[in-house]
Every structure is written in C-alpha cells, then in structure tokens.
Motif scaffolding. Structure first.
Motif, PDB file in Angstrom:
ATOM      1  N   LEU A 181       0.537  -1.230   0.310  1.00 10.04           N
ATOM      2  CA  LEU A 181       0.378  -0.210  -0.060  1.00 10.04           C
ATOM      3  C   LEU A 181       0.861   1.600  -0.061  1.00 10.04           C
ATOM      4  O   LEU A 181       0.820   2.200  -0.506  1.00 10.04           O
ATOM      5  N   ASP A 182       2.148   1.281   0.968  1.00  4.39           N
ATOM      6  CA  ASP A 182       2.716   2.255   1.034  1.00  4.39           C
ATOM      7  C   ASP A 182       3.025   3.309  -0.747  1.00  4.39           C
ATOM      8  O   ASP A 182       3.806   3.927  -0.876  1.00  4.39           O
ATOM      9  N   ARG A 183       3.608   1.273  -1.116  1.00  2.00           N
ATOM     10  CA  ARG A 183       4.377   1.629  -2.591  1.00  2.00           C
ATOM     11  C   ARG A 183       3.353   1.914  -3.978  1.00  2.00           C
ATOM     12  O   ARG A 183       3.686   2.540  -4.944  1.00  2.00           O
ATOM     13  N   LEU A 184       1.627   1.347  -3.365  1.00  2.00           N
ATOM     14  CA  LEU A 184       1.538   1.566  -4.697  1.00  2.00           C
ATOM     15  C   LEU A 184       0.713   2.820  -4.958  1.00  2.00           C
ATOM     16  O   LEU A 184       0.853   4.196  -4.685  1.00  2.00           O
ATOM     17  N   SER A 185       0.761   2.945  -6.189  1.00  2.00           N
ATOM     18  CA  SER A 185       1.120   4.601  -7.251  1.00  2.00           C
ATOM     19  C   SER A 185      -0.616   5.121  -6.403  1.00  2.00           C
ATOM     20  O   SER A 185      -1.844   4.212  -6.944  1.00  2.00           O
TER      21      SER A 185
END
Length: 424
Positions: free
Chosen positions: A51-55
């Motif tokens: 979730l922290d890396r999703l665009s």
C-alpha cells in the motif's frame, strides 16, 4: 607462459545487498497491481509495504472497492488538492476523495459535449462512499454560433431570460437516485471564473432544470440537508420544489437563500413546514414581504419541529414581524430567529416584548439593521425582565440607544453565563 592470478572484490558488498525473495515478490505485485491486484491474501506487514508503494494514479475501478486503507487515500487527496480538511467528510480520506472527485466531474460537465458515461461509469465505483455533494457550478451547453446569438440578444433580453432553451444544465436525476447514502446536497446553478465571457444566461436556473432537480430530490429518501442557493429560484420554481418535498421522510434542513422568492413562494414553503420534518429553514436574501411572512407565521403557530428560521434581508415590515411575533406566543420549539434588515420598527418590538415575557424556548433573536427606535428598545428591555432563556439578542444598528443596548446585553450575558454554569 606466465599467468597472473588476481582476486577482485567489491569492498562495500555484503549479503544484505541481495534482496530477499519476499521483497522481489512484493515489487512484482506493486508493478503489476493494475492487471493483477493482490492484497487481501498477503500478511498484514506485506500489505502495508504494498500500500505504501502503490501509485495514486491507478484506475479507480481497481482501487475503489479493494483498498480501504486511509493512508493510501490520504496520499490520493493530498497529491491532488492543496487544501484537504477531512472534518467536513466524516474524518474519512476515502469519502473525501470520492465526493470531491465526483463534484469535479459535475462542475466540468458540458451538456451535449461531455460524454455522459463519465458520470454513469463512475456511479458503481463511488455510490457506497458519497454522502454529501457540494456543486457550486453547472456549465451550460456550448452554443453553436455564439457570436450570432450575442448579436441577437441584447443585455436587456438576457436579463429577461431569452434564449433560456439553450442553457439547460446537466440532469442530476440518474445520479442522485443511484446514490443510496446521499444525505446532503448543496447546489448553485451558475458559472465560476467566467471572466470576460460573462453573460446573464450563464446563470439561468431554467424551469426544466427545476423539474429535473425536483423529481430527483423527491427520490432521495435519505436526504437530510438540501441547499439551493444563488440560483435565481423564483416563486414558480419554489412551488415546484416544495410540491416534491411535501411529506419527505428525512429532510431536516432546507436552504433557499439568495434567490428571488416572493410571497407566493413563501406561502408554499409555509405548507411545507407542517408537511415535513424541517428543523432548519433559511430564506435569507429573498423578496418576501408581509403576505409571505404571515403565511410562514401561520405555519409556525402550528409547527412542532422547526428550531431555526432565517429571514434576514427580506422586507416583511411590521405586518409580517407582528404576525411572526404572535405565532411565537404559542410556538414552543423555535430556538433561533433572524429578522435582520427587514424594515421593522416599534410595533414589532412591542409585540416581541410579549414574546420575551412568555416564550421560554427562544434562545437567539436577531433584529440588526432595523428601525426599532428608542421606545422599541425599552419595550424589549421590559420584556426581558424575567426572561432566563434568551442568550443572544442582536440589536446592532437597530437604533435602540446605547444605554438600552447595554442593559439588554447585561441581561443576555447573565442568561448565557447561567446556561454555561448549568451545563458544567
């Protein structure tokens, strides 16, 4: 032959530089999330990393019903809008994103030009998250030959609504009836930032617009707050709206301020007061005179739900002010009334002195910008002698005299302190 054997190593290399297989898998999930969204089957710590890396640019059809994490939607909001106050959205970033996104679609929608599927396709995605809509702009259709029409329509013609047929706005019917959780609807029919392209007919709320909106609002059975402001709502349109709001099961607040409502529209609203559960009614800055005020007063005398009434910036005069005062002698639910700037004078103040002496429900009265006069101020002061309920009485620019205004302020302040101490 001579051979040289050398060992070359990177002195900074260590085993930690080799990514774990888990990390490689998470990177693959993030990279391919749009085509193959994997989230629920991951461990909580792995979900957090994904979730922290999703665009934030992923299609909403993928993320809307899959991601409930507030931190992700916070990123979506803050990257898109400079000002983000979630207190107006139930402290939910996700709700804020979908409500503002839908509002932007509606503000930019151009009838006969914008593809209606932009709205229709978004409904299944947002319908579970939208509880309030605030749309302060509705664009009219693009004119086929704008220059030619300008030549045909003078400024006077525009004032009288000529060419109205060509400026019907987007029909909210399909959208509103498809939002099961919609509780608040704030609308203004007009164009913002039109600049040098200003024309009066850009601000027309046509009769067809009103018909479409009235039917749509009638079908919104969970709607609690309806505001239609600065939209040139006249008597005919007000009566049409009221007809569709009669016996509404949930509506508790109606705001039709800054419009063109006269006595006939106010008479229709008077019927609505006793045929609904209205608690707050705002008719500020309309054209209501004494006949309309008398109709509202008649409804007030029999009403048991309304707690706030705003009639500021109308012209009810003493005939209307006295009628409202007589209604408040029997009404036991209204807590706040605003009668500022209504051309009131001493007769209204005299009757309201009786109201202050008998009514134990009213907590706020606003008489600002009227002509109550010195004697009217003394009458109000006498009525307040034994009143313990009123905590606000605004007499600014009411010509009651400084001494009387000071003495009234002392009584009201004492009541307010007593209420505060009682609550403690």
């Amino acid at each position: 032959s001579y051979f040289t054997h050398r060992i070359i190593e990177d002195p900074e290399w260590c085993l930690a530089t080799v990514p774990h297989l888990t990390e490689l898998c998470l990177q693959h999930i993030v990279h391919n999330f749009e085509k193959n969204p994997i989230l629920d089957c991951l461990l909580p710590e792995h979900q957090r990393k994904v979730l922290d890396r999703l665009s934030t640019g992923l299609p909403l059809v993928v993320t809307a019903n899959l991601i409930s994490d507030e931190d992700y939607w916070k990123r979506c909001c803050t990257e898109r809008w400079q000002v983000c106050d979630i207190s107006n959205y139930g402290d939910s970033w996700k709700r804020m994103f979908f409500e503002r996104h839908l509002e932007n679609i509606l503000k930019c929608f151009i009838p006969n030009t914008t593809d209606p599927n932009q709205v229709l396709d978004f409904i299944p995605i947002c319908k579970d998250y939208v509880r309030k809509l605030e749309v302060d702009q509705f664009l009219p259709p693009v004119k086929v030959d704008q220059k030619e029409e300008r030549d045909d329509l003078s400024d006077t013609g525009s004032d009288f609504g000529l060419g109205e047929v060509s400026v019907h706005h987007y029909n909210l019917g399909v959208l509103l009836t498809a939002l099961p959780h919609l509780e608040e609807l704030h609308l203004t029919y007009g164009v913002k930032d039109c600049g040098m392209n200003f024309e009066w007919n850009l601000f027309n709320f046509t009769y067809q617009d009103c018909c479409n909106l009235a039917v749509a609002v009638k079908m919104c059975h969970n709607l609690k707050v309806f505001k239609l402001t600065r939209s040139k709502v006249d008597d005919e349109k007000a009566r049409l709206l009221v007809h569709n709001l009669l016996d509404h099961p949930c509506l508790v607040e109606l705001n039709l301020s800054h419009n063109l409502i006269r006595d006939k529209g106010a008479q229709a609203i008077g019927k609505l007061i006793n045929r609904s559960r209205l608690e707050i009614l705002d008719l500020c800055n309309n054209r209501i005179r004494h006949l309309g005020a008398q109709a509202l007063a008649q409804a007030l005398a029999e009403n048991s739900t309304l707690t706030s009434l705003n009639l500021r910036l109308n012209c009810v005069e003493d005939k209307g002010g006295e009628a409202i005062g007589r209604a408040l002698l029997t009404n036991t639910t209204l807590k706040s009334i605003h009668l500022g700037s209504n051309n009131l004078s001493e007769p209204t103040a005299t009757l309201f002195s009786q109201v202050l002496a008998q009514n134990t429900t009213l907590t706020s009265i606003n008489f600002s910008c009227n002509h109550l006069g010195l004697d009217g101020g003394k009458q109000l002061l006498d009525g307040l002698a034994d009143n313990r309920a009123l905590t606000e009485l605004d007499l600014r620019l009411a010509e009651v005299g400084q001494e009387t205004e000071y003495l009234i302020h002392q009584i009201v302040w004492a009541n307010r302190e007593a209420v505060r101490l009682g609550s403690l």
